[in-house]
Write an enzyme that holds these catalytic residues in place. Structure first.
Site, PDB file in Angstrom:
ATOM      1  N   GLY A  51      11.704  27.693  29.450  1.00 50.39           N
ATOM      2  CA  GLY A  51      12.946  28.267  29.992  1.00 50.39           C
ATOM      3  C   GLY A  51      14.143  27.945  29.116  1.00 50.39           C
TER       4      GLY A  51
ATOM      5  N   THR B  84      15.750  29.724  27.097  1.00 52.17           N
ATOM      6  CA  THR B  84      16.758  30.791  26.981  1.00 52.17           C
ATOM      7  C   THR B  84      17.652  30.885  28.222  1.00 52.17           C
ATOM      8  OG1 THR B  84      15.147  32.385  27.801  1.00 52.17           O
ATOM      9  CG2 THR B  84      15.381  32.217  25.412  1.00 52.17           C
ATOM     10  N   GLY B  85      17.402  30.034  29.217  1.00 49.79           N
ATOM     11  CA  GLY B  85      18.238  30.068  30.423  1.00 49.79           C
ATOM     12  C   GLY B  85      19.460  29.183  30.288  1.00 49.79           C
TER      13      GLY B  85
ATOM     14  N   GLN C 239      11.247  32.175  37.552  1.00 52.77           N
ATOM     15  CA  GLN C 239      11.969  33.300  38.143  1.00 52.77           C
ATOM     16  C   GLN C 239      12.924  32.597  39.098  1.00 52.77           C
ATOM     17  OE1 GLN C 239      13.897  35.562  39.835  1.00 52.77           O
ATOM     18  NE2 GLN C 239      12.481  35.240  41.524  1.00 52.77           N
TER      19      GLN C 239
ATOM     20  N   THR D  36      14.396  21.962  43.285  1.00 58.46           N
ATOM     21  CA  THR D  36      15.635  22.602  43.728  1.00 58.46           C
ATOM     22  C   THR D  36      16.021  22.242  45.157  1.00 58.46           C
ATOM     23  OG1 THR D  36      16.541  24.757  44.369  1.00 58.46           O
ATOM     24  CG2 THR D  36      14.172  24.624  44.213  1.00 58.46           C
TER      25      THR D  36
ATOM     26  N   GLU E  12      16.926  24.287  47.203  1.00 59.83           N
ATOM     27  CA  GLU E  12      16.445  25.368  48.075  1.00 59.83           C
ATOM     28  C   GLU E  12      15.269  24.917  48.936  1.00 59.83           C
ATOM     29  OE1 GLU E  12      16.922  28.931  48.722  1.00 59.83           O
ATOM     30  OE2 GLU E  12      18.934  28.281  48.199  1.00 59.83           O
TER      31      GLU E  12
ATOM     32  N   TYR F  57      10.900  32.033  46.601  1.00 58.35           N
ATOM     33  CA  TYR F  57      11.330  31.142  45.518  1.00 58.35           C
ATOM     34  C   TYR F  57      11.166  29.677  45.937  1.00 58.35           C
ATOM     35  CZ  TYR F  57      14.543  28.449  42.574  1.00 58.35           C
ATOM     36  OH  TYR F  57      15.095  27.494  41.748  1.00 58.35           O
TER      37      TYR F  57
ATOM     38  N   LYS G 170       8.629  26.804  44.549  1.00 59.89           N
ATOM     39  CA  LYS G 170       9.171  25.575  43.957  1.00 59.89           C
ATOM     40  C   LYS G 170       8.674  24.334  44.704  1.00 59.89           C
ATOM     41  CE  LYS G 170      11.905  26.509  40.387  1.00 59.89           C
ATOM     42  NZ  LYS G 170      11.876  25.799  39.109  1.00 59.89           N
TER      43      LYS G 170
HETATM   44  P1  NAP Z   1      17.687  30.670  34.372  1.00 65.14           P
HETATM   45  O1  NAP Z   1      18.979  30.757  33.620  1.00 65.14           O
HETATM   46  O2  NAP Z   1      17.284  31.757  35.268  1.00 65.14           O
HETATM   47  O3  NAP Z   1      16.538  30.422  33.280  1.00 65.14           O
HETATM   48  C1  NAP Z   1      15.178  30.590  33.588  1.00 65.14           C
HETATM   49  C2  NAP Z   1      14.380  30.535  32.319  1.00 65.14           C
HETATM   50  O4  NAP Z   1      12.993  30.720  32.644  1.00 65.14           O
HETATM   51  C3  NAP Z   1      14.732  31.634  31.295  1.00 65.14           C
HETATM   52  O5  NAP Z   1      14.668  31.071  29.994  1.00 65.14           O
HETATM   53  C4  NAP Z   1      13.606  32.620  31.477  1.00 65.14           C
HETATM   54  O6  NAP Z   1      13.331  33.396  30.332  1.00 65.14           O
HETATM   55  C5  NAP Z   1      12.438  31.669  31.736  1.00 65.14           C
HETATM   56  N1  NAP Z   1      11.277  32.329  32.315  1.00 65.14           N
HETATM   57  C6  NAP Z   1      11.239  33.200  33.347  1.00 65.14           C
HETATM   58  N2  NAP Z   1       9.965  33.619  33.554  1.00 65.14           N
HETATM   59  C7  NAP Z   1       9.192  33.010  32.610  1.00 65.14           C
HETATM   60  C8  NAP Z   1       7.815  33.058  32.295  1.00 65.14           C
HETATM   61  N3  NAP Z   1       6.955  33.841  32.967  1.00 65.14           N
HETATM   62  N4  NAP Z   1       7.355  32.315  31.252  1.00 65.14           N
HETATM   63  C9  NAP Z   1       8.213  31.537  30.541  1.00 65.14           C
HETATM   64  N5  NAP Z   1       9.538  31.449  30.795  1.00 65.14           N
HETATM   65  C10 NAP Z   1      10.019  32.180  31.831  1.00 65.14           C
HETATM   66  O7  NAP Z   1      17.642  29.307  35.227  1.00 65.14           O
HETATM   67  P2  NAP Z   1      18.559  27.995  35.094  1.00 65.14           P
HETATM   68  O8  NAP Z   1      19.755  28.170  35.957  1.00 65.14           O
HETATM   69  O9  NAP Z   1      18.694  27.622  33.678  1.00 65.14           O
HETATM   70  O10 NAP Z   1      17.638  26.942  35.852  1.00 65.14           O
HETATM   71  C11 NAP Z   1      16.634  26.220  35.150  1.00 65.14           C
HETATM   72  C12 NAP Z   1      15.559  25.788  36.144  1.00 65.14           C
HETATM   73  O11 NAP Z   1      16.130  24.989  37.156  1.00 65.14           O
HETATM   74  C13 NAP Z   1      14.862  26.939  36.850  1.00 65.14           C
HETATM   75  O12 NAP Z   1      13.525  26.552  37.040  1.00 65.14           O
HETATM   76  C14 NAP Z   1      15.572  27.025  38.197  1.00 65.14           C
HETATM   77  O13 NAP Z   1      14.715  27.555  39.164  1.00 65.14           O
HETATM   78  C15 NAP Z   1      15.880  25.562  38.439  1.00 65.14           C
HETATM   79  N6  NAP Z   1      17.079  25.264  39.228  1.00 65.14           N
HETATM   80  C16 NAP Z   1      18.275  25.791  38.876  1.00 65.14           C
HETATM   81  C17 NAP Z   1      19.407  25.455  39.584  1.00 65.14           C
HETATM   82  C18 NAP Z   1      20.765  26.020  39.241  1.00 65.14           C
HETATM   83  O14 NAP Z   1      21.672  25.923  40.076  1.00 65.14           O
HETATM   84  N7  NAP Z   1      20.943  26.556  38.042  1.00 65.14           N
HETATM   85  C19 NAP Z   1      19.306  24.558  40.674  1.00 65.14           C
HETATM   86  C20 NAP Z   1      18.062  24.030  40.988  1.00 65.14           C
HETATM   87  C21 NAP Z   1      16.956  24.367  40.248  1.00 65.14           C
HETATM   88  P3  NAP Z   1      14.140  34.774  30.053  1.00 65.14           P
HETATM   89  O15 NAP Z   1      15.472  34.347  29.539  1.00 65.14           O
HETATM   90  O16 NAP Z   1      13.310  35.463  29.036  1.00 65.14           O
HETATM   91  O17 NAP Z   1      14.189  35.490  31.358  1.00 65.14           O
HETATM   92  O1  G4F Z   2      24.377  32.263  43.338  1.00 65.49           O
HETATM   93  P1  G4F Z   2      23.215  32.436  44.218  1.00 65.49           P
HETATM   94  O2  G4F Z   2      22.328  33.596  43.954  1.00 65.49           O
HETATM   95  O3  G4F Z   2      22.406  31.066  44.159  1.00 65.49           O
HETATM   96  P2  G4F Z   2      21.343  30.419  45.154  1.00 65.49           P
HETATM   97  O4  G4F Z   2      20.662  31.417  45.986  1.00 65.49           O
HETATM   98  O5  G4F Z   2      22.023  29.294  45.862  1.00 65.49           O
HETATM   99  O6  G4F Z   2      20.262  29.834  44.124  1.00 65.49           O
HETATM  100  C1  G4F Z   2      20.653  29.102  42.970  1.00 65.49           C
HETATM  101  O7  G4F Z   2      20.721  27.728  43.296  1.00 65.49           O
HETATM  102  C2  G4F Z   2      19.465  27.142  43.689  1.00 65.49           C
HETATM  103  C3  G4F Z   2      19.732  25.665  43.989  1.00 65.49           C
HETATM  104  O8  G4F Z   2      20.223  25.529  45.292  1.00 65.49           O
HETATM  105  C4  G4F Z   2      18.479  27.289  42.553  1.00 65.49           C
HETATM  106  F1  G4F Z   2      17.304  26.711  42.893  1.00 65.49           F
HETATM  107  C5  G4F Z   2      18.269  28.759  42.246  1.00 65.49           C
HETATM  108  O9  G4F Z   2      17.390  28.892  41.131  1.00 65.49           O
HETATM  109  C6  G4F Z   2      19.618  29.370  41.884  1.00 65.49           C
HETATM  110  O10 G4F Z   2      20.051  28.809  40.669  1.00 65.49           O
HETATM  111  O11 G4F Z   2      23.693  32.545  45.744  1.00 65.49           O
HETATM  112  C7  G4F Z   2      24.521  31.545  46.316  1.00 65.49           C
HETATM  113  C8  G4F Z   2      24.954  32.021  47.705  1.00 65.49           C
HETATM  114  C9  G4F Z   2      23.784  32.525  48.567  1.00 65.49           C
HETATM  115  O12 G4F Z   2      23.942  32.048  49.868  1.00 65.49           O
HETATM  116  C10 G4F Z   2      23.953  34.040  48.544  1.00 65.49           C
HETATM  117  O13 G4F Z   2      23.455  34.716  49.685  1.00 65.49           O
HETATM  118  O14 G4F Z   2      25.828  33.125  47.541  1.00 65.49           O
HETATM  119  C11 G4F Z   2      25.459  34.142  48.461  1.00 65.49           C
HETATM  120  N1  G4F Z   2      25.946  35.416  47.967  1.00 65.49           N
HETATM  121  C12 G4F Z   2      26.882  36.200  48.569  1.00 65.49           C
HETATM  122  N2  G4F Z   2      27.057  37.319  47.887  1.00 65.49           N
HETATM  123  C13 G4F Z   2      25.515  36.062  46.864  1.00 65.49           C
HETATM  124  C14 G4F Z   2      26.221  37.265  46.818  1.00 65.49           C
HETATM  125  N3  G4F Z   2      24.603  35.716  45.926  1.00 65.49           N
HETATM  126  C15 G4F Z   2      24.406  36.587  44.909  1.00 65.49           C
HETATM  127  N4  G4F Z   2      23.514  36.244  43.951  1.00 65.49           N
HETATM  128  N5  G4F Z   2      25.065  37.802  44.830  1.00 65.49           N
HETATM  129  C16 G4F Z   2      25.976  38.179  45.765  1.00 65.49           C
HETATM  130  O15 G4F Z   2      26.547  39.275  45.680  1.00 65.49           O
END
Ligand code: NAP
Ligand code: G4F
Length: 337
Positions: free
Chosen positions: A9, A11-12, A82, A126, A128, A149, A153
């Site tokens: 991941g 590229t994320g 994802q 997460t 979540e 999701y 996880k």
């Molecule tokens: P992100 O920006 O969505 O990055 C996800 C990464 O996973 C991207 O590099 C994506 O590649 C890659 N990926 C998706 N499907 C794949 C597959 N089949 N094989 C290999 N790689 C794949 O997520 P992030 O915000 O950096 O979060 C990083 C991790 O922490 C994720 O696992 C997410 O679920 C978890 N997390 C995030 C948060 C948050 O608030 N950001 C909180 C809790 C947990 P592409 O770029 O090609 O799509």
């Molecule tokens: O920004 P969100 O899509 O993030 P969400 O669902 O909290 O998930 C993110 O955080 C998780 C950690 O708690 C990670 F595990 C997960 O991978 C991801 O990074 O939505 C935040 C809140 C939700 O309650 C959603 O229903 O915002 C609300 N919301 C309201 N309007 C919206 C929108 N979310 C999105 N994406 N788009 C809207 O238009």
């Protein structure tokens, strides 16, 4: 001796900040990139000449095993997923395959290659997984996942614990609450609002349509959270840790804060699907509610208790919600300019 880190991941959002952090520490950083995602590596542009990128999908166990055998990493950060909660309702099988089975494939590759004693493993778990468990949520709170999701996880989370207990793998779950940045994907609410605000400021858009305005999230900055990931792998003993700021804000408040940076003060009128965020000076509607952004099941309130990470890892977030919001809006504005 130079340590080698393997990041799935890469590229994320987190992949970017973690790579920068580890390169700064002198690591050799190897990143996995999906086979059809070469354009995504542009995102990493400032770092790419320092990174070793390998093409590999988390759904392809054979290639994962070969890459691991070749790279022989000291630390693995499994960030690939994802990661969009709403989208997971549309693609539950794919989400399960990448997020749950992808983690299992990595763990099995480590076992098959007899790397258990030589590698440390970080799993991107997460907040979540807490679902509708009442806040504040900590490592000992009930897991109550409410989306494909979160279920995927949680499966990965338990698999990591299982490999730790059964085989002695140094494997830790980072139970991370929401963390954002200018590198955040555009499908997430913070980036959607930041870019919408910048487009409104530039006269390119008039309104932002959102879903649930009541949802509350504990929003931090990704730059702080990747330091916590690394700290988990530096401990003698692997364990699971919550990373969070301990403060939550509603989506409504997020909008108010972001609009402030273009000099707009929002007032709210109406309720539910009829609620509107209105520019207090001009009377123009800037936010409305579109039910297409509602989820079949919502997580209403996430607020983390990160005392364990503070006490054991010495981790605490340094960047405030207000500074994170400011950075996102400023970056979105500079991309339009
Ligand atoms: P992100 O920006 O969505 O990055 C996800 C990464 O996973 C991207 O590099 C994506 O590649 C890659 N990926 C998706 N499907 C794949 C597959 N089949 N094989 C290999 N790689 C794949 O997520 P992030 O915000 O950096 O979060 C990083 C991790 O922490 C994720 O696992 C997410 O679920 C978890 N997390 C995030 C948060 C948050 O608030 N950001 C909180 C809790 C947990 P592409 O770029 O090609 O799509
Ligand atoms: O920004 P969100 O899509 O993030 P969400 O669902 O909290 O998930 C993110 O955080 C998780 C950690 O708690 C990670 F595990 C997960 O991978 C991801 O990074 O939505 C935040 C809140 C939700 O309650 C959603 O229903 O915002 C609300 N919301 C309201 N309007 C919206 C929108 N979310 C999105 N994406 N788009 C809207 O238009």
């Amino acid at each position: 001796m130079t340590k080698t880190a393997l990041i799935t991941g890469i590229t994320g959002q987190d992949g970017y900040y973690l790579s920068a952090f580890l390169l700064e520490k002198g690591y050799r950083v190897v990143g996995l990139v999906q086979p059809l995602a070469h354009d995504d590596t542009q995102f990493l542009a400032p770092l790419t000449d320092q990174l070793d990128l390998r093409v590999c999908d988390l759904c392809d166990g054979g290639t994962l095993t070969r890459v691991l055998a070749d790279v022989r990493p000291d630390e693995i950060y499994n960030l690939g997923a994802q990661s969009h909660v709403g989208h997971s309702f549309d693609v539950p099988e794919m989400t399960m395959n990448v997020n749950a089975l992808g983690t299992l494939r990595l763990l099995e590759a480590i076992r098959a290659l007899k790397m258990i004693e030589h590698v440390r493993f970080y799993q991107a778990s997460t907040s979540e997984i807490f679902g509708d468990t009442l806040p504040p949520q900590s490592e000992t709170s009930h897991f109550n996942p409410r989306s494909p999701y979160a279920i995927a996880k949680l499966s990965a989370h338990f698999m990591v614990k299982n490999y730790r207990k059964a085989y002695g793998l140094h494997a830790s779950n980072g139970i991370l609450f929401n963390h954002e940045s200018p590198k955040r994907g555009e499908g997430f609410v913070t980036q959607k609002v930041a870019r919408g605000v910048a487009a409104i400021d530039a006269g390119q858009q008039s309104i932002i349509s959102l879903g649930n305005l009541n949802a509350e999230r504990d929003w931090g900055h990704a730059r702080d959270y990747v330091e916590g990931m690394w700290a988990m792998l530096q401990q003698d003993k692997a364990d699971d840790y919550v990373l969070a700021t301990g403060q939550s804000q509603s989506v409504r408040r997020l909008c108010e804060e972001m609009f402030k940076y273009i000099g707009v003060s929002l007032v709210w009128q109406g309720q539910g699907e009829n609620e509107r965020g209105i520019d207090a000076n001009t009377g123009e509607v800037r936010i409305d509610v579109d039910p297409q952004f509602f989820r079949p099941l919502e997580v209403e309130n996430l607020l983390g208790d990160a005392r364990k990470a503070r006490d054991v890892l010495g981790w605490h977030p340094k960047i405030s919600f207000e500074d994170m919001v400011c950075e996102m809006v400023e970056e979105a504005k500079s991309c339009i300019a």
